[in-house]
Design a protein around this motif. Structure first.
Motif, PDB file in Angstrom:
ATOM      1  N   LEU A 173      -8.766  -1.902  -3.511  1.00 28.66           N
ATOM      2  CA  LEU A 173      -7.701  -2.537  -4.313  1.00 28.66           C
ATOM      3  C   LEU A 173      -7.264  -1.441  -5.444  1.00 28.66           C
ATOM      4  O   LEU A 173      -6.115  -1.196  -5.707  1.00 28.66           O
ATOM      5  CB  LEU A 173      -7.976  -3.751  -4.884  1.00 28.66           C
ATOM      6  N   VAL A 174      -8.438  -0.736  -6.070  1.00 27.13           N
ATOM      7  CA  VAL A 174      -8.102   0.269  -7.081  1.00 27.13           C
ATOM      8  C   VAL A 174      -7.480   1.373  -6.677  1.00 27.13           C
ATOM      9  O   VAL A 174      -6.376   1.986  -7.446  1.00 27.13           O
ATOM     10  CB  VAL A 174      -9.449   0.702  -7.653  1.00 27.13           C
ATOM     11  N   GLY A 175      -7.365   1.804  -5.249  1.00 23.18           N
ATOM     12  CA  GLY A 175      -6.900   3.034  -4.946  1.00 23.18           C
ATOM     13  C   GLY A 175      -5.716   2.983  -4.104  1.00 23.18           C
ATOM     14  O   GLY A 175      -5.136   4.006  -3.956  1.00 23.18           O
ATOM     15  N   VAL A 176      -5.416   1.921  -3.312  1.00 20.81           N
ATOM     16  CA  VAL A 176      -4.512   1.893  -2.394  1.00 20.81           C
ATOM     17  C   VAL A 176      -3.074   2.156  -2.685  1.00 20.81           C
ATOM     18  O   VAL A 176      -2.172   2.341  -1.941  1.00 20.81           O
ATOM     19  CB  VAL A 176      -4.692   0.428  -1.601  1.00 20.81           C
ATOM     20  N   ARG A 177      -2.545   1.929  -4.090  1.00 23.08           N
ATOM     21  CA  ARG A 177      -1.208   2.000  -4.279  1.00 23.08           C
ATOM     22  C   ARG A 177      -0.597   3.541  -4.576  1.00 23.08           C
ATOM     23  O   ARG A 177       0.620   3.798  -4.642  1.00 23.08           O
ATOM     24  CB  ARG A 177      -0.740   1.319  -5.428  1.00 23.08           C
ATOM     25  N   GLY A 178      -1.607   4.671  -4.598  1.00 22.64           N
ATOM     26  CA  GLY A 178      -1.237   5.924  -4.892  1.00 22.64           C
ATOM     27  C   GLY A 178      -0.464   6.498  -3.625  1.00 22.64           C
ATOM     28  O   GLY A 178      -0.712   6.172  -2.339  1.00 22.64           O
ATOM     29  N   ASP A 179       0.141   7.603  -3.743  1.00 20.61           N
ATOM     30  CA  ASP A 179       0.707   8.174  -2.672  1.00 20.61           C
ATOM     31  C   ASP A 179      -0.044   9.046  -1.782  1.00 20.61           C
ATOM     32  O   ASP A 179       0.149   9.657  -1.172  1.00 20.61           O
ATOM     33  CB  ASP A 179       1.972   9.282  -3.245  1.00 20.61           C
ATOM     34  N   ASP A 180      -1.369   9.155  -2.286  1.00 19.66           N
ATOM     35  CA  ASP A 180      -2.463   9.735  -1.509  1.00 19.66           C
ATOM     36  C   ASP A 180      -2.968   8.890  -0.331  1.00 19.66           C
ATOM     37  O   ASP A 180      -3.632   9.450   0.518  1.00 19.66           O
ATOM     38  CB  ASP A 180      -3.571  10.294  -2.327  1.00 19.66           C
ATOM     39  N   LEU A 208       5.776   8.050  -6.225  1.00 18.59           N
ATOM     40  CA  LEU A 208       5.119   6.884  -5.756  1.00 18.59           C
ATOM     41  C   LEU A 208       6.381   6.205  -5.005  1.00 18.59           C
ATOM     42  O   LEU A 208       5.878   5.363  -3.975  1.00 18.59           O
ATOM     43  CB  LEU A 208       4.880   5.702  -6.775  1.00 18.59           C
ATOM     44  N   SER A 209       7.513   6.572  -4.860  1.00 19.60           N
ATOM     45  CA  SER A 209       8.661   6.243  -3.952  1.00 19.60           C
ATOM     46  C   SER A 209       8.656   7.119  -2.737  1.00 19.60           C
ATOM     47  O   SER A 209       9.464   8.093  -2.798  1.00 19.60           O
ATOM     48  CB  SER A 209       9.965   6.406  -4.921  1.00 19.60           C
ATOM     49  N   TYR A 210       8.060   6.879  -2.028  1.00 16.77           N
ATOM     50  CA  TYR A 210       7.649   7.960  -0.675  1.00 16.77           C
ATOM     51  C   TYR A 210       7.492   6.851   0.580  1.00 16.77           C
ATOM     52  O   TYR A 210       7.137   5.885   0.527  1.00 16.77           O
ATOM     53  CB  TYR A 210       6.252   8.695  -0.961  1.00 16.77           C
ATOM     54  N   GLU A 211       7.684   7.705   1.686  1.00 15.10           N
ATOM     55  CA  GLU A 211       7.726   7.161   2.930  1.00 15.10           C
ATOM     56  C   GLU A 211       8.261   5.573   2.982  1.00 15.10           C
ATOM     57  O   GLU A 211       7.787   4.587   3.415  1.00 15.10           O
ATOM     58  CB  GLU A 211       6.019   6.859   3.343  1.00 15.10           C
ATOM     59  N   GLY A 212       9.560   5.454   2.633  1.00 17.07           N
ATOM     60  CA  GLY A 212      10.182   4.234   2.596  1.00 17.07           C
ATOM     61  C   GLY A 212       9.863   3.307   1.580  1.00 17.07           C
ATOM     62  O   GLY A 212      10.578   2.311   1.240  1.00 17.07           O
ATOM     63  N   ARG A 213       8.960   3.621   0.400  1.00 14.46           N
ATOM     64  CA  ARG A 213       8.974   2.787  -0.631  1.00 14.46           C
ATOM     65  C   ARG A 213       9.466   3.162  -2.064  1.00 14.46           C
ATOM     66  O   ARG A 213      10.121   4.158  -1.875  1.00 14.46           O
ATOM     67  CB  ARG A 213       7.243   3.197  -1.032  1.00 14.46           C
ATOM     68  N   THR A 214       9.743   1.961  -2.466  1.00 10.47           N
ATOM     69  CA  THR A 214      10.542   2.486  -4.003  1.00 10.47           C
ATOM     70  C   THR A 214       9.726   1.621  -4.890  1.00 10.47           C
ATOM     71  O   THR A 214       9.455   0.529  -5.006  1.00 10.47           O
ATOM     72  CB  THR A 214      12.019   1.366  -3.977  1.00 10.47           C
ATOM     73  N   PHE A 215       9.329   2.617  -5.988  1.00 12.13           N
ATOM     74  CA  PHE A 215       8.544   2.171  -7.109  1.00 12.13           C
ATOM     75  C   PHE A 215       9.184   1.980  -8.435  1.00 12.13           C
ATOM     76  O   PHE A 215       9.954   3.093  -8.789  1.00 12.13           O
ATOM     77  CB  PHE A 215       7.333   3.148  -7.283  1.00 12.13           C
ATOM     78  N   THR A 216       9.136   0.993  -9.054  1.00 10.69           N
ATOM     79  CA  THR A 216       9.913   0.818 -10.403  1.00 10.69           C
ATOM     80  C   THR A 216       8.513   0.642 -11.566  1.00 10.69           C
ATOM     81  O   THR A 216       7.572   0.214 -11.056  1.00 10.69           O
ATOM     82  CB  THR A 216      10.791  -0.277 -10.276  1.00 10.69           C
ATOM     83  N   GLU A 238       0.891  -5.326   1.964  1.00 10.98           N
ATOM     84  CA  GLU A 238       1.950  -5.486   1.182  1.00 10.98           C
ATOM     85  C   GLU A 238       1.902  -4.903  -0.300  1.00 10.98           C
ATOM     86  O   GLU A 238       2.899  -4.287  -1.090  1.00 10.98           O
ATOM     87  CB  GLU A 238       2.317  -6.832   1.175  1.00 10.98           C
ATOM     88  N   THR A 239       0.635  -4.984  -0.706  1.00 15.55           N
ATOM     89  CA  THR A 239       0.333  -4.367  -2.007  1.00 15.55           C
ATOM     90  C   THR A 239       0.378  -2.841  -2.065  1.00 15.55           C
ATOM     91  O   THR A 239       0.925  -2.415  -3.151  1.00 15.55           O
ATOM     92  CB  THR A 239      -1.306  -4.742  -2.428  1.00 15.55           C
ATOM     93  N   ASP A 240       0.196  -2.124  -1.033  1.00 15.88           N
ATOM     94  CA  ASP A 240       0.377  -0.821  -0.836  1.00 15.88           C
ATOM     95  C   ASP A 240       1.928  -0.511  -0.746  1.00 15.88           C
ATOM     96  O   ASP A 240       2.267   0.656  -1.360  1.00 15.88           O
ATOM     97  CB  ASP A 240      -0.212  -0.383   0.354  1.00 15.88           C
ATOM     98  N   LEU A 241       2.957  -1.578  -0.598  1.00 16.72           N
ATOM     99  CA  LEU A 241       4.137  -1.427  -0.764  1.00 16.72           C
ATOM    100  C   LEU A 241       5.059  -1.883  -1.992  1.00 16.72           C
ATOM    101  O   LEU A 241       6.015  -1.861  -2.062  1.00 16.72           O
ATOM    102  CB  LEU A 241       5.119  -1.988   0.436  1.00 16.72           C
ATOM    103  N   PHE A 242       4.047  -2.251  -2.980  1.00 19.04           N
ATOM    104  CA  PHE A 242       4.262  -2.627  -4.169  1.00 19.04           C
ATOM    105  C   PHE A 242       5.098  -4.058  -4.138  1.00 19.04           C
ATOM    106  O   PHE A 242       5.934  -4.487  -4.972  1.00 19.04           O
ATOM    107  CB  PHE A 242       5.245  -1.586  -4.806  1.00 19.04           C
ATOM    108  N   ASN A 243       4.612  -4.882  -3.168  1.00 24.97           N
ATOM    109  CA  ASN A 243       4.996  -6.371  -2.918  1.00 24.97           C
ATOM    110  C   ASN A 243       3.926  -7.038  -3.220  1.00 24.97           C
ATOM    111  O   ASN A 243       3.143  -7.412  -2.410  1.00 24.97           O
ATOM    112  CB  ASN A 243       5.602  -6.467  -1.622  1.00 24.97           C
TER     113      ASN A 243
END
Length: 509
Positions: free
Chosen positions: A69-76, A482-490, A90-95
């Motif tokens: 959970l600590v690491g999954v949202r990065g673009d790595d 962080l807005s990569y591979e179809g993601r949109t980060f705000t 979904e967390t990885d997709l910021f949902n």
């Protein structure tokens, strides 16, 4: 008011996991020999180490969900797909769904450990009342160690949720009544707590300690302080803390980047803090392992045929892999990523990568073959232990592997980052700090290092490690990364929502 007090009492019960005390022997993580505080004789000063060992044990025994959970949202990193944890994906997709069990479990894991660790410090303080001679100093050192362990866990929680409760003792009711502190208040609290601890801690590397090998030292506390100041964007504070570590001349980079994350890297001169595990090199009997299965492949052909696979929940991103290919960063890419045939084909679908270097293979340098499996195209090499390094008959994925948390390479790069952000330092230049890290993996030296150069180096060096990349990007407001591979980060996506179970229970606003 009555309802609030009832909720506080319920939380106290939720958090107050009883302190675990252990026989002092060579097996730091062993779960045998539990005793209650009622069984302790505080006049026996040599037993003072028991609650401290318990504090380390509770810190080391992380749930498998914590580092994920600590690491999954990065673009790595990407969450593995087609699994039984869709809300993790979904967390990885910021949902974010605040009813997701993992949010609540990680919240409880960290707060439960904080209470345990603080309880240990309070028990040691009881011993100190009867201590004489060297044991007075030992008590102060042990209490300081619990402050570092507590501070580290507050740091991780605030990076996830921002405003959280500061817990200062094992009865958290008064702390809870104070309400949540802001993220900046948390980071200042952690920094100040490290200042309290540092004068009492051993002036040595963790691997030089004889009483608790790998236990925290002055330099661990300085590293945690630097991380807290980084979150506060107090770059001069970062430079000063990291400079003390560098100028000590006690730390060096492990010579083999690949083996750093394998058994030869355990208790390396590079590691300032690592979670320690062991199967004690025995074929059966006691074992204290982290559950590395979430990081592993669901299908592989290991050299040791009996070695178990994993769950495929944690996947290096295609963006990271292409970034590394563009740099021809061979050693770190091969170390960080375990490839599958499907993953290699996916890379080559991009015309810019239609021809790959020969070092890209689904056979690791240790001979294990990663097959295609539906959940992921790649696996994290930093969480992979070669099957040939497994203790015979210990077949679980990553058995006896440690989990490195803070290492000297990160210290050097934080120092370089601070200098590029305007801080002053005297021990070395930003160029020298970055090139020290690059030289280990045979990358050409840079001159005139910029902040962008440092961020690229941190991306290459620290990918898949404790969310470093993600927290760097949100601190610097680099949402486009962080807005990569179809993601949109705000900006609204920076922090996880409070777990619904805690919102229902606690005075959270």
């Amino acid at each position: 008011m009555k309802k609030t007090h009832l909720k506080l009492q319920q939380l106290a019960l939720l958090l107050a996991i009883s302190i675990t005390l252990f026989n002092c022997n060579d097996k730091l993580e062993e779960n045998d020999g539990q005793v209650g505080t009622a069984d302790l004789d505080y006049t026996v000063s040599e037993d003072m180490i028991l609650p401290l060992v318990g504090a380390y044990s509770t810190t080391y025994t992380r749930g498998w969900e914590d580092p994920l959970l600590v690491g999954v949202r990065g673009d790595d990193v990407n969450a593995g797909g087609l699994g039984d944890q869709p809300l993790f994906a979904e967390t990885d997709l910021f949902n974010y769904d605040n009813g997701f069990w993992m949010y609540n479990q990680v919240w409880k894991n960290f707060y439960g450990d904080i209470v345990d660790v603080l309880n240990a410090g309070e028990v040691i303080a009881q011993y100190k009342q009867f201590a004489t001679g060297q044991y007075v100093d030992l008590a102060d050192q042990y209490i300081a160690e619990t402050k570092v362990l507590s501070g580290f866990q507050h740091l991780q929680m605030s990076k996830l949720w921002g405003d959280i409760f500061i817990i200062t003792n094992s009865d958290p009711r008064a702390d809870l009544e104070n309400g949540v502190a802001t993220k900046m208040q948390i980071m200042q609290y952690v920094s100040d707590l490290m200042d309290e601890a540092i004068p009492y801690l051993p002036d040595m590397r963790p691997n030089e300690r004889q009483d608790i090998p790998g236990g925290v030292t002055k330099y661990t506390a300085l590293a945690v302080k630097a991380l807290a100041n980084l979150e506060m964007e107090n770059y001069q504070g970062v430079a000063e803390a990291t400079e003390q570590i560098i100028s000590s001349d006690k730390f060096s980079l492990h010579p083999d980047y690949y083996q750093l994350f394998k058994k030869p890297g355990k208790l390396s001169d590079e590691n300032l803090f690592e979670l320690q595990f062991s199967d004690y090199n025995t074929e059966s009997g006691d074992v204290n392992n982290h559950l590395f299965a979430p990081f592993g492949p669901t299908s592989w052909t290991p050299v040791v045929s009996t070695a178990s696979g994993g769950w495929g929940f944690y996947e290096p991103s295609l963006k990271f892999i292409k970034f590394m290919l563009d740099r021809n960063d061979e050693t770190r890419l091969v170390t960080s990523v375990c490839f599958t045939p499907r993953g290699i084909d996916e890379i080559m679908e991009d015309p810019n990568y239609a021809t790959l270097p020969s070092y890209i293979s689904n056979t690791t340098p240790s001979g294990d073959i990663f097959n295609d499996y539906p959940r992921a195209m790649f696996a994290s090499g930093k969480h992979y232990l070669p099957s040939i390094q497994l203790t015979p008959e210990r077949n679980s994925y990553g058995s006896s592997k440690n989990l490195i948390v803070i290492r000297y390479a990160e210290i050097l790069l934080m120092y370089a980052e601070a200098l590029t952000q305007g801080a002053s330092g005297t021990i070395m230049t930003a160029d020298q700090a970055v090139n020290t890290v690059r030289s280990r993996v045979d990358m050409a030296p840079l001159t005139g290092v910029t902040l962008d150069d440092v961020m690229d180096e941190k991306f290459a060096e620290l990918a898949m490690e404790w969310g470093v990349r993600y927290f760097d990007m949100i601190r610097l407001d680099r949402y486009d990364e962080l807005s990569y591979e179809g993601r949109t980060f705000t900006a609204e996506d920076e922090l996880l929502p409070y777990p619904q179970a805690q919102v229902d229970l606690l005075p959270l606003e």
